[in-house]
Scaffold this active site. Structure first.
Site, short mmCIF file in Angstrom:
data_model
loop_
_atom_site.label_atom_id
_atom_site.label_comp_id
_atom_site.label_asym_id
_atom_site.label_seq_id
_atom_site.Cartn_x
_atom_site.Cartn_y
_atom_site.Cartn_z
N HIS A 81 0.84 -1.21 0.00
CA HIS A 81 0.00 0.00 0.00
C HIS A 81 0.87 1.25 0.00
O HIS A 81 1.22 1.79 1.04
CB HIS A 81 -0.90 -0.04 1.24
CG HIS A 81 -2.04 0.94 1.18
ND1 HIS A 81 -3.28 0.65 1.69
CD2 HIS A 81 -2.13 2.18 0.66
CE1 HIS A 81 -4.08 1.69 1.49
NE2 HIS A 81 -3.39 2.63 0.87
N LEU A 130 2.56 6.61 -4.78
CA LEU A 130 3.78 7.16 -5.39
C LEU A 130 3.52 8.45 -6.16
O LEU A 130 4.45 9.11 -6.60
CB LEU A 130 4.44 6.11 -6.29
CG LEU A 130 5.03 4.92 -5.52
CD1 LEU A 130 5.60 3.89 -6.49
CD2 LEU A 130 6.12 5.36 -4.54
N ASP A 169 -8.50 2.43 -3.54
CA ASP A 169 -8.07 3.06 -2.29
C ASP A 169 -8.07 4.58 -2.35
O ASP A 169 -7.66 5.18 -3.34
CB ASP A 169 -6.67 2.60 -1.90
CG ASP A 169 -6.24 3.24 -0.60
OD1 ASP A 169 -6.82 2.93 0.43
OD2 ASP A 169 -5.33 4.10 -0.64
N HIS A 203 -10.81 -0.29 0.55
CA HIS A 203 -10.72 0.85 1.48
C HIS A 203 -12.10 0.92 2.14
O HIS A 203 -13.05 1.42 1.55
CB HIS A 203 -10.40 2.11 0.68
CG HIS A 203 -10.47 3.39 1.45
ND1 HIS A 203 -9.39 4.21 1.63
CD2 HIS A 203 -11.50 4.01 2.08
CE1 HIS A 203 -9.75 5.28 2.34
NE2 HIS A 203 -11.03 5.18 2.63
N ASP A 243 0.66 2.61 3.74
CA ASP A 243 -0.21 3.70 3.27
C ASP A 243 0.58 5.00 3.17
O ASP A 243 0.07 6.08 3.47
CB ASP A 243 -1.44 3.87 4.18
CG ASP A 243 -2.55 4.68 3.50
OD1 ASP A 243 -2.39 5.05 2.31
OD2 ASP A 243 -3.56 4.95 4.16
#
Lengths: 431, 317
Positions: free
Chosen positions: A55, A58, A149, A176, A302
């Site tokens: 998770h 980027l 997500d 999510h 995350d």
């Protein structure tokens, strides 16, 4: 460049060994190897399989001012990761073979760790129509994890279809879990602190209701479900129940949810603004117990970089998210090992072996003869203070600035290439 | 006093100093010449990111009566609509040379953020932040209550104040609950369960869902404005039902104690949370609240910009 012999490596079981790597693959592990090439003495520091994150945000393409695949890869290696999973909420959204292949290519160009793109479940993350999941699965990026997500696939029928559809190519839906109607304008955990601060609450039931629903959907259609960033005691208990029934569900927890609580929001400093929000100390204890007993399968960062202007503002205007790649190992060690809830062997499973197996990342997660030399070295006794200015991420939004943590990543090997040494990038890359 | 951000951590001592100072300022300016030279040469900016005519006018009048220069900024028609942030706006205005910022903002915590972020050096007065706090409103409410109950001049114990309505979204309720309880009053919040914040059992206040069971025991009742959008968000089924259960009707007005007062922070929804009979009754102190707002804000600005608290008979220059 990827032939090296590691001397005096301490494995998670406590044994001290030498490890010979040739052409990026481990060829020998024994108590003493006579090296015939370059040698790195690990001085009895801990050698674990390279960390695997399922998770990671980027930000490329679209928000290259906050992170790029290259800068995120640098931060990853700095934190001991050899594999990342790039979330789909980029701009354009990674909902087509073209975008996931681009992200994968950028990862290869960076050459510091594997970057596995995650595909969006629905077109544009809009939650209305399935994205071309099969095209992404069959692309050069070989996508196996699909997630909207940042947004929840809240439509139960669409979620059911997605779970069914990815079965044909062994995919998994990473949900999510956030019921959107229960979290309209939500700013922080709903509880004593939100009432006091006058910030709109994000109630636990918005997470638990979706987790319960999706576990039952996945059971109905016999597919694989992965729960992103579990944050509530209720969520842990539902997943524990599902596993006791033999249902096919996996779950992750972030390092920040293992360590921080919503009382930090009293500062109104948006560095603590994250989704799902920081919860209560009771939730933190439940998450730690869940991670220790295996209810929660993995730790995932995350990692959510944001430009300074998106955090240097009033609370409600700020973006949700925290960076975490460079502190994940140390935060998890501080929360779980220093507290004797877990040992290093379990940590290796939760941060490397299991995430690699969920993602199908066959070259990661193991130390053994024949395995790819994706490795991390940890000085388990080191105590260090987080300094956000030292981050290799393009962003600085760590909630751990100034925290003292236990355990420090010193070296990272990616396919045998020594990409991080003495906690600094070597400049080497895997071509 | 460095900033005035909330009443939550304000001591009773500080609160009484402000109230005493306000009372003395009221005495001194109670004549044809309402103006004091105290803050001559100082500049105060009213930084209003949210509509509020009455609070802004009250702060402006307070500053001008102390001879401060006042700059008014309101978000409408400003560069905020072009995306300029609170930080940039505050820094831009500070660069023009200001001593204090009076901030009204829709984001809870905005005043604290402005005061603690290091963005500016000027002092910050919270004139209402989102659904968090509105400390000068609570101070003027305390001032008003005090003026009606002279036996409680130094201690509000024995007084029972009801705060009725949308507690969840009310910065006035939060500030009053903290301030009045720290001055010694018993505070009861009355609302339907949907409009009560989570964790309210940790607040220094009692809770009731039933106005009729409380009204006869109150010395002051504070009716909160109900925003019409609360109904569309299903916090209650209809305005009629709300008014029936939680409105200050004439019937409820008549059940109040002999000396009890009726308060409202304004603007009122007549016929919803308050009946015309209550709003215009002799118990109503709503216009007094407005008048008291000016002297209380004078006291806050005076103390914030370096004045020492004053009691009766002292000289102010």
């Amino acid at each position: 460049m990827n032939d090296v012999t590691l001397k005096n490596a301490r494995l998670a079981d406590g044994s001290i060994v030498d490890v010979k790597i040739a052409q990026g693959v481990i060829t020998e592990i024994s108590s003493s190897i006579k090296a015939d090439g370059p040698v790195v003495d690990l001085k009895k520091n801990l050698l674990l399989p390279g960390l695997v994150d399922l998770h990671t945000h980027l930000r490329e393409p679209g928000k290259e001012n906050s992170e790029t695949v290259l800068s995120g890869s640098k931060a990853a290696v700095h934190g001991g990761y050899t594999a990342l999973s790039a979330m789909a909420n980029t701009s354009p959204v990674a909902d087509s073979a073209g975008v996931v292949e681009q992200v994968q290519r950028l990862g290869k160009l960076a050459g510091l760790c594997d970057v596995f793109p995650i595909g969006a479940v629905t077109v544009g993350l809009h939650g209305e129509q399935l994205a071309e999941l099969s095209a992404m699965a069959n692309s050069a990026a070989h996508v196996r994890i699909f997630s909207d997500d940042g947004k929840c696939v809240s439509d139960p029928l669409l979620m059911r279809r997605a779970l069914e559809y990815v079965k044909s190519f062994g995919g998994v839906i990473a949900q999510h879990a956030q019921e959107p109607l229960l979290t309209k304008n939500a700013q922080m955990n709903e509880g004593i602190v939100s009432g006091k601060l006058g910030l709109t609450g994000w109630p636990a039931v918005a997470e638990t209701s979706i987790i319960a629903r999706d576990i039952l959907l996945a059971e109905q259609v016999k597919s694989r479900l992965h729960i992103c960033h579990l944050s509530t005691r209720g969520g842990v208990e539902i997943v524990r129940w599902a596993k006791s029934q033999g249902m096919s569900v996996t779950a992750e927890v972030t390092p920040h949810h293992l360590m921080l609580t919503d009382e930090l929001v009293e500062s109104y400093d948006p560095v603590y603004k994250v989704n799902p929000p920081l919860r209560t100390i009771d939730d933190v204890h439940a998450l730690r117990e869940g991670l220790a007993d295996g209810t929660i399968d993995i730790v995932a960062t995350d990692h959510a970089p944001h430009a300074a202007e998106d955090k240097d503002c009033e609370w409600s205007a700020a973006a949700f998210g925290m960076i975490g790649l460079e502190t994940a190992l140390s935060v998890t060690a501080t929360a779980m090992i220093a507290t004797k809830l877990m040992d290093w062997q379990s940590l290796a499973i939760r941060m490397s072996t299991k995430p690699a197996s969920i993602g199908g990342y066959v070259n990661h997660g193991l130390i053994g003869v024949g395995a790819h030399a994706n490795l991390v070295v940890i000085d388990t006794e080191a105590r260090w203070k987080v300094d956000r200015t030292q981050s290799l991420s393009k962003s600085r939004n760590t909630p751990f600035h100034g925290h003292e943590l236990t355990g420090k990543v010193t070296d990272t090997f990616f396919n045998g290439v020594h990409v991080l040494a003495n906690s600094a990038l070597t400049g080497n890359k895997y071509e | 006093m460095n900033n005035l951000l909330s009443t939550k951590d304000m001591s009773a001592k500080t609160a009484f100093e402000i109230l005493d100072t306000a009372r003395e300022l009221a005495r001194i300016t109670d004549g044809p010449n309402k103006k004091l030279p105290t803050l001559r040469g100082r500049t105060i900016v009213n930084l209003f990111f949210e509509d509020s005519t009455r609070t802004r006018l009250s702060f402006e009048a307070a500053a001008k009566r102390l001879s401060a220069d006042v700059i008014n900024f309101s978000a409408k028609g400003s560069s905020v609509s072009k995306g300029e942030s609170l930080k940039d706006t505050a820094q831009t205005i500070e660069a023009m040379g200001i001593d204090a910022v009076v901030l009204r903002h829709s984001s809870s915590g905005a005043a604290q953020r402005l005061a603690e972020s290091g963005w500016i050096k000027a002092k910050v007065v919270n004139a209402g932040d989102g659904t968090h706090e509105h400390p000068t409103q609570a101070l003027l409410d305390a001032y008003t209550i005090r003026s009606h109950f002279p036996d409680h001049d130094r201690d509000f114990s024995g007084l029972h104040v009801g705060i009725v309505g949308d507690i969840l979204h009310s910065r006035v309720a939060r500030s009053n609950a903290y301030l009045l309880s720290s001055l010694g009053a018993k505070v009861t919040m009355v609302a339907p369960s949907t409009l009560i914040p989570t964790g309210v059992d940790q607040w220094p206040a009692e809770l009731s869902y039933n106005l009729d069971s409380v009204i006869g025991d109150l010395d002051a009742v504070m009716m909160l404005r109900v925003q019409s959008e609360r109904m569309s968000d299903s916090y209650f089924p209809s305005e009629r039902e709300y008014a029936h259960d939680y409105g200050l009707s004439e019937n409820r007005l008549n059940q109040m104690k002999e000396n009890a007062i009726v308060m409202h922070p304004g603007p009122m929804n007549r016929g919803l949370e308050i009946s015309a009979a209550a709003a215009d009754s002799k118990r109503s102190v709503i216009l007094e609240q407005v008048a008291n707002g000016v002297v209380v804000r004078m006291a806050v600005l005076y103390m914030l910009l370096g004045g020492v608290p004053i009691a009766g008979g002292s000289e102010i220059v």
